[in-house]
Design an enzyme around this catalytic site. Structure first.
Site, PDB file in Angstrom:
ATOM      1  N   CYS A  12      -4.390 -12.316   9.964  1.00  0.00           N
ATOM      2  CA  CYS A  12      -5.687 -11.666  10.167  1.00  0.00           C
ATOM      3  C   CYS A  12      -6.281 -11.364   8.794  1.00  0.00           C
ATOM      4  O   CYS A  12      -5.634 -11.531   7.754  1.00  0.00           O
ATOM      5  CB  CYS A  12      -5.527 -10.391  10.976  1.00  0.00           C
ATOM      6  SG  CYS A  12      -4.522  -9.121  10.155  1.00  0.00           S
ATOM      7  N   HIS A  41       4.641  -6.935   7.441  1.00  0.00           N
ATOM      8  CA  HIS A  41       5.953  -7.040   8.081  1.00  0.00           C
ATOM      9  C   HIS A  41       6.286  -8.494   8.423  1.00  0.00           C
ATOM     10  O   HIS A  41       6.245  -8.915   9.583  1.00  0.00           O
ATOM     11  CB  HIS A  41       5.998  -6.166   9.333  1.00  0.00           C
ATOM     12  CG  HIS A  41       6.121  -4.704   9.018  1.00  0.00           C
ATOM     13  ND1 HIS A  41       5.767  -3.706   9.896  1.00  0.00           N
ATOM     14  CD2 HIS A  41       6.580  -4.073   7.903  1.00  0.00           C
ATOM     15  CE1 HIS A  41       5.988  -2.529   9.340  1.00  0.00           C
ATOM     16  NE2 HIS A  41       6.479  -2.728   8.136  1.00  0.00           N
ATOM     17  N   HIS A  74      -0.216  -1.242   5.414  1.00  0.00           N
ATOM     18  CA  HIS A  74      -0.073  -0.225   6.456  1.00  0.00           C
ATOM     19  C   HIS A  74      -0.658   1.119   6.068  1.00  0.00           C
ATOM     20  O   HIS A  74      -0.850   1.988   6.924  1.00  0.00           O
ATOM     21  CB  HIS A  74       1.409  -0.045   6.792  1.00  0.00           C
ATOM     22  CG  HIS A  74       2.128  -1.340   6.988  1.00  0.00           C
ATOM     23  ND1 HIS A  74       2.841  -1.948   5.983  1.00  0.00           N
ATOM     24  CD2 HIS A  74       2.214  -2.154   8.068  1.00  0.00           C
ATOM     25  CE1 HIS A  74       3.346  -3.096   6.434  1.00  0.00           C
ATOM     26  NE2 HIS A  74       2.980  -3.244   7.690  1.00  0.00           N
ATOM     27  N   HIS A 124       6.719   3.987  12.586  1.00  0.00           N
ATOM     28  CA  HIS A 124       6.001   2.828  12.060  1.00  0.00           C
ATOM     29  C   HIS A 124       5.264   3.241  10.782  1.00  0.00           C
ATOM     30  O   HIS A 124       4.701   4.334  10.700  1.00  0.00           O
ATOM     31  CB  HIS A 124       5.014   2.289  13.095  1.00  0.00           C
ATOM     32  CG  HIS A 124       4.407   0.968  12.718  1.00  0.00           C
ATOM     33  ND1 HIS A 124       3.341   0.873  11.859  1.00  0.00           N
ATOM     34  CD2 HIS A 124       4.729  -0.312  13.076  1.00  0.00           C
ATOM     35  CE1 HIS A 124       3.024  -0.413  11.704  1.00  0.00           C
ATOM     36  NE2 HIS A 124       3.855  -1.145  12.437  1.00  0.00           N
ATOM     37  N   GLU A 126       2.475   2.484   9.464  1.00  0.00           N
ATOM     38  CA  GLU A 126       1.069   2.866   9.620  1.00  0.00           C
ATOM     39  C   GLU A 126       0.929   4.267  10.203  1.00  0.00           C
ATOM     40  O   GLU A 126       0.070   5.049   9.779  1.00  0.00           O
ATOM     41  CB  GLU A 126       0.340   1.859  10.513  1.00  0.00           C
ATOM     42  CG  GLU A 126      -1.139   2.187  10.669  1.00  0.00           C
ATOM     43  CD  GLU A 126      -1.842   1.305  11.673  1.00  0.00           C
ATOM     44  OE1 GLU A 126      -2.824   1.772  12.288  1.00  0.00           O
ATOM     45  OE2 GLU A 126      -1.417   0.139  11.866  1.00  0.00           O
ATOM     46  N   THR A 164      -3.390   0.639  14.663  1.00  0.00           N
ATOM     47  CA  THR A 164      -4.210  -0.576  14.785  1.00  0.00           C
ATOM     48  C   THR A 164      -3.460  -1.758  15.375  1.00  0.00           C
ATOM     49  O   THR A 164      -4.086  -2.709  15.853  1.00  0.00           O
ATOM     50  CB  THR A 164      -4.772  -1.012  13.418  1.00  0.00           C
ATOM     51  OG1 THR A 164      -3.702  -1.327  12.532  1.00  0.00           O
ATOM     52  CG2 THR A 164      -5.640   0.079  12.814  1.00  0.00           C
ATOM     53  N   SER A 222       7.886  -6.509  13.017  1.00  0.00           N
ATOM     54  CA  SER A 222       6.434  -6.613  13.171  1.00  0.00           C
ATOM     55  C   SER A 222       6.040  -6.124  14.553  1.00  0.00           C
ATOM     56  O   SER A 222       6.351  -6.757  15.562  1.00  0.00           O
ATOM     57  CB  SER A 222       5.977  -8.062  12.976  1.00  0.00           C
ATOM     58  OG  SER A 222       4.646  -8.231  13.402  1.00  0.00           O
ATOM     59  N   SER A 223       5.342  -5.000  14.602  1.00  0.00           N
ATOM     60  CA  SER A 223       4.951  -4.406  15.884  1.00  0.00           C
ATOM     61  C   SER A 223       4.075  -5.346  16.697  1.00  0.00           C
ATOM     62  O   SER A 223       4.294  -5.542  17.890  1.00  0.00           O
ATOM     63  CB  SER A 223       4.210  -3.083  15.625  1.00  0.00           C
ATOM     64  OG  SER A 223       3.724  -2.532  16.834  1.00  0.00           O
ATOM     65  N   ASN A 224       3.082  -5.964  16.047  1.00  0.00           N
ATOM     66  CA  ASN A 224       2.160  -6.801  16.816  1.00  0.00           C
ATOM     67  C   ASN A 224       2.841  -8.073  17.307  1.00  0.00           C
ATOM     68  O   ASN A 224       2.558  -8.565  18.391  1.00  0.00           O
ATOM     69  CB  ASN A 224       0.896  -7.101  16.002  1.00  0.00           C
ATOM     70  CG  ASN A 224       1.113  -8.123  14.908  1.00  0.00           C
ATOM     71  OD1 ASN A 224       1.019  -9.316  15.132  1.00  0.00           O
ATOM     72  ND2 ASN A 224       1.395  -7.653  13.702  1.00  0.00           N
TER      73      ASN A 224
END
Length: 318
Positions: A12, A41, A74, A124, A126, A164, A222-224
């Site tokens: 992104c 991440h 983050h 996390h 962030e 986010t 990586s959370s996403n």
């Protein structure tokens, strides 16, 4: 085997900016450049930058006096910013502008006297940074049960912000629970939640309609990326999170004709290519791509790094 690529997938705008900040800082000021926390991440990205001269640390106390320093995408707490200023460290802040926007929202709500709730995951990076940017307590909730457990009067003036890497779909039930629980609640419009997270999740849902199995390229932390894998599983498909092509297990693909392939927002496209190469070793592969949202957003670099040409090492702002 047919491999169907999600669209959009991978990097992104915030990740592109963060990586470019580290690369240009190394080019301009020379190695080493110290990065607090993983810049994004993804292990491959971190290892690649390390080979170029980045040194990753978890605490500023590990940064030598006067060393060029970068804050990760983050974001960091104000206490970290203050420590860097006290030590007079030259710093480039690679915090994603969308994360910075959440910081500003939180401060504004707290300044207006509202009790602040953040929707996110404990620990996390962030979330830690955002809570540390607000000069007031920030209640963290992840589920509707967390909302029910908040020990606050129903008429408390409340406001919410969100991590986010969570999408509109991830947060809508928690936001609805907050609205049912508290009579005086405000928060950002759902359209302000990270576009990249939402777009990639929507693309995976489209992928699930045409695939027999889902592969998500990304790191475990990586959370996403993890959420993309979870979405595939939620749709009833075998779904796997893989770092690269070396993580492919041939047993996964017995009887599978259509593989849906995507990547988290911090995973470079070369890792997607490595997965396709690994699948080709199992047999003939046809690669197609779904149509999807075209992302054109770009975030600007710090003024000192807009010219990529290296110069003599000097302190930022000198």
């Amino acid at each position: 085997m047919q491999v169907i690529l999600a669209n959009p997938r991978g990097f992104c705008a915030g990740v592109v900016r963060a990586i470019e900040i580290v690369e240009r800082a190394i080019d301009r000021y020379g190695a080493p450049v110290y990065v607090r926390h993983e810049i994004v991440h993804n292990r491959h990205v971190v290892d690649t930058l390390r080979a170029k001269g980045a040194v990753f640390v978890e605490e500023l106390s590990d940064v030598p006096e006067g060393a060029m320093t970068v804050f990760s995408a983050h974001g960091v707490a104000r206490s970290v910013e203050d420590e860097a200023k006290a030590r007079k460290l030259p710093v480039f802040d690679a915090t994603c502008p969308l994360v910075t926007k959440v910081h500003l929202q939180g401060r504004r709500y707290a300044k207006d006297g509202r009790t602040l709730v953040m929707i996110g995951h404990e620990g996390h990076a962030e979330v830690v940074g955002t809570r540390g940017q607000v000069d007031a307590p920030v209640h963290l909730v992840s589920t509707e049960a967390d909302v029910a457990a908040l020990d606050l009067p129903t008429d408390t003036p409340m406001a919410y912000i969100t991590q986010t890497t969570l999408s509109v779909d991830d947060t809508k039930n928690v936001i609805a629970s907050l609205g049912e629980r508290f009579t005086n609640l405000i928060g950002p419009d759902v359209s302000e939640i990270c576009y990249a997270t939402q777009n990639r999740q929507s693309a995976v849902r489209d992928l699930c309609k045409v695939a027999d199995l889902i592969l998500v390229v990304g790191s475990e932390n990586s959370s996403n990326s993890s959420r993309l894998r979870d979405l595939g599983a939620d749709e009833g498909l075998p779904s796997y999170l893989v770092a690269d092509g070396s993580a492919i297990d041939p047993a996964w693909f017995e009887g599978v004709e259509r593989v849906g392939l995507t990547a988290g927002a911090s995973a470079p496209d070369e890792l997607v290519e490595s997965v396709i190469a690994a699948l080709r070793k199992l047999g003939p592969v046809e690669v197609t791509q779904l149509s999807g949202v075209v992302e054109s957003l770009e975030f600007g670099l710090p003024r000192e790094l807009r010219d990529p040409a290296p110069t003599k090492r000097a302190a930022v702002g000198a």
